[in-house]
Design a protein around this motif. Structure first.
Motif, PDB file in Angstrom:
ATOM      1  N   TYR B 190       0.836  -1.204   0.000  1.00 27.87           N
ATOM      2  CA  TYR B 190       0.000   0.000   0.000  1.00 27.87           C
ATOM      3  C   TYR B 190       0.867   1.249   0.000  1.00 27.87           C
ATOM      4  O   TYR B 190       0.653   2.182  -0.772  1.00 27.87           O
ATOM      5  N   SER B 191       1.859   1.209   0.867  1.00 27.77           N
ATOM      6  CA  SER B 191       2.728   2.360   1.043  1.00 27.77           C
ATOM      7  C   SER B 191       3.451   2.734  -0.256  1.00 27.77           C
ATOM      8  O   SER B 191       3.580   3.903  -0.603  1.00 27.77           O
ATOM      9  N   SER B 192       3.899   1.707  -1.019  1.00 24.05           N
ATOM     10  CA  SER B 192       4.606   2.050  -2.245  1.00 24.05           C
ATOM     11  C   SER B 192       3.643   2.427  -3.371  1.00 24.05           C
ATOM     12  O   SER B 192       4.006   3.167  -4.281  1.00 24.05           O
ATOM     13  N   ASN B 193       2.407   1.905  -3.295  1.00 22.64           N
ATOM     14  CA  ASN B 193       1.409   2.310  -4.290  1.00 22.64           C
ATOM     15  C   ASN B 193       0.974   3.752  -4.139  1.00 22.64           C
ATOM     16  O   ASN B 193       0.848   4.476  -5.117  1.00 22.64           O
ATOM     17  N   TYR B 194       0.721   4.136  -2.874  1.00 25.46           N
ATOM     18  CA  TYR B 194       0.136   5.454  -2.636  1.00 25.46           C
ATOM     19  C   TYR B 194       1.115   6.453  -2.041  1.00 25.46           C
ATOM     20  O   TYR B 194       0.733   7.552  -1.665  1.00 25.46           O
ATOM     21  N   LEU B 195       2.374   6.031  -1.896  1.00 22.54           N
ATOM     22  CA  LEU B 195       3.407   6.885  -1.324  1.00 22.54           C
ATOM     23  C   LEU B 195       2.968   7.505  -0.013  1.00 22.54           C
ATOM     24  O   LEU B 195       3.056   8.706   0.218  1.00 22.54           O
ATOM     25  N   ASN B 196       2.436   6.632   0.874  1.00 26.93           N
ATOM     26  CA  ASN B 196       1.954   7.104   2.167  1.00 26.93           C
ATOM     27  C   ASN B 196       2.105   5.981   3.188  1.00 26.93           C
ATOM     28  O   ASN B 196       1.778   4.827   2.909  1.00 26.93           O
TER      29      ASN B 196
END
Lengths: 251, 234
Positions: B190-196
């Motif tokens: 998720y973090s790398s998909n949404y940069l969050n």
């Protein structure tokens, strides 16, 4: 009964803990229905001797015959043997996580395979005899020392032993609690139980013993009737020991 | 400050990532439950073996010691890689089923070693006179163990045991290294998909909510025992 007519017969029993020889060639005969009292200072080998008789300790040399069976040899079923020999310890050693009833029924149920109902009925009957039936469902912590020791005696009796070994069973008790425990032992003696009793209670030994043995540094220094040992001891060491006991009693 | 809050506590990302992280977290829960059940039983057996008396049991005792020394001393992450290597050696493939088993085996191997020591300390804390009294009644070694020693030993080690289980629950996150998509892996995706990074906070919250009940339960058991022991002392 063994060949020489004795229920328990020890010959040349020797026990060592490392370099320390605790028993040096003990000979002792106990006839059926007799009570033998072992007296002697702490460390004279009384407890070790009792523990050797139900194989809680292995002897280095000598033979022990119990009820016609040589128990010091190989191929001895120690569990079966111990069901025939009850032992009671100074520190009671009741199982703290079990109720009084569970303490008493554990060995009959698990070692003898008696059903729970039967074992409990028998245990309750035994507890009733010693006036502790109402404590059956209590944990040992809730009982006085004297009550705990009487439960320990009943626990040892529950497997129907033919021989009882009592290892200074009143030594950890307050003086006012000793009486109730000795009373129970007296009743056992009167019922004809064969017993070997290590004790510091000289007046009790004098009263119930068929024979008194004075242990000193791992040997039986002197043995005889209570009358003879307490009134006219032959050995110097026995006289010294009894004088010390007498003195301690006065203080 | 606003940037910090957005990076870790963005409400939108919180809501959006929760189902995905939860999906992974189900795997952590499964691993934890199965591993704990296995560890409870295996460690008890190993602790009993380590305590066996007599010369005949020397090889068994030695094997148990080697086992605990090895798996207590080796980092879990290495054990995971070693077990995975072993699985690949046997050409069992890389299905998610196999990966799950690999992770489960590694966790069980390591935590069994810890918990064996916990049980052993408990067994040794039971006074020898208790065992002697049981044997003197004609109970066999194993009967004395089962009815007299173990019930007292296990009661005493429940707090340290639960403590080790808290460790195990958190360490289920490490299986991500062998490619199992558990909570932390999902949060990473998720973090790398949404940069969050909010998804990582979501995963942290899941782990915390899983360990808190166990930690409080441990506290409760310790308190309860203290209370009982004080009552006895009076």
């Amino acid at each position: 009964m063994s060949a020489n007519g004795h229920f328990v017969s020890l010959q040349g029993v020797t026990k060592r803990f490392g370099d320390l020889e605790v028993l040096h060639g003990i000979d002792l005969d106990v006839a059926e229905h007799n009570v033998v009292c072992l007296i002697g200072a702490s460390g004279s080998g009384k407890s070790t001797l009792l523990r050797c008789i139900n194989l809680l300790e292995q002897v280095e040399a000598g033979t022990i015959v119990v009820d016609g069976q040589t128990i010091t040899g190989t191929k001895v079923d120690v569990n079966r043997l111990r069901q025939k020999i009850g032992i009671v310890f100074q520190a009671y050693n009741l199982f703290p996580h079990m109720t009084v009833l569970q303490n008493v029924t554990l060995a009959p149920r698990k070692a003898l395979g008696i059903s729970r109902d039967k074992a409990e009925a028998h245990a309750r009957a035994l507890l009733r005899q010693i006036g502790l039936e109402e404590k059956a469902d209590e944990f040992p912590d809730r009982l006085s020392g004297g009550q705990q020791q009487r439960v320990a005696i009943v626990r040892a009796l529950a497997t129907g032993p033919k021989l009882m070994l009592l290892d200074e069973i009143t030594s950890a008790l307050d003086p006012q609690l000793i009486g109730e425990v000795l009373e129970l032992v007296r009743e056992l003696a009167d019922s004809g139980m064969t017993m070997i009793v290590a004790t510091h209670e000289m007046s009790f030994a004098r009263e119930v013993a068929s024979k008194v043995c004075f242990l000193d540094a791992g040997v039986i220094r002197e043995e005889g009737t209570p009358e003879q040992i307490f009134s006219s001891p032959r050995e110097e060491r026995t006289r010294e020991f009894l004088a010390r006991v007498l003195e301690a009693g006065r203080l | 400050m606003g940037q910090f809050l957005h990076e870790f506590f963005s409400p939108l990302d919180f809501i959006r990532s929760t189902p995905q992280v939860w999906d992974g977290f189900k795997l952590n829960i499964q691993l934890m439950l199965v591993a704990e059940a296995l560890v409870l039983v295996l460690a008890l057996l190993l602790a009993i073996v380590r305590g066996l008396p007599g010369r005949a049991a020397v090889p068994l005792r030695a094997a148990a010691i080697v086992y605990t020394d090895f798996f207590r001393g080796t980092p879990l992450i290495l054990v995971l890689l070693l077990v995975q290597g072993f699985a690949q050696l046997n050409y069992v493939g890389l299905s998610s089923q196999t990966l799950f088993r690999t992770g489960l085996i590694a966790l069980t191997l390591v935590y069994t070693a810890y918990v064996t020591e916990v049980y052993r300390a408990g067994i040794e804390s039971v006074h020898p006179s208790q065992r002697m009294a049981a044997r003197s009644l004609g109970l066999s070694y194993m009967q004395a163990m089962r009815y007299v020693v173990l019930p007292q030993a296990i009661r005493r080690v429940i707090p340290p045991l639960l403590n080790d289980f808290i460790g195990l629950q958190k360490d289920t996150a490490l299986v991500t290294i062998i490619g199992l998509t558990e909570a932390v892996a999902q949060a990473g995706f998720y973090s790398s998909n949404y940069l969050n990074d909010t998804a990582y906070m979501v995963a942290a919250i899941f782990f915390i909510f899983l360990t808190i009940p166990l930690a409080r339960f441990t506290d409760y058991i310790i308190k309860e025992r203290e209370r009982r022991e004080r009552a006895q002392a009076v």
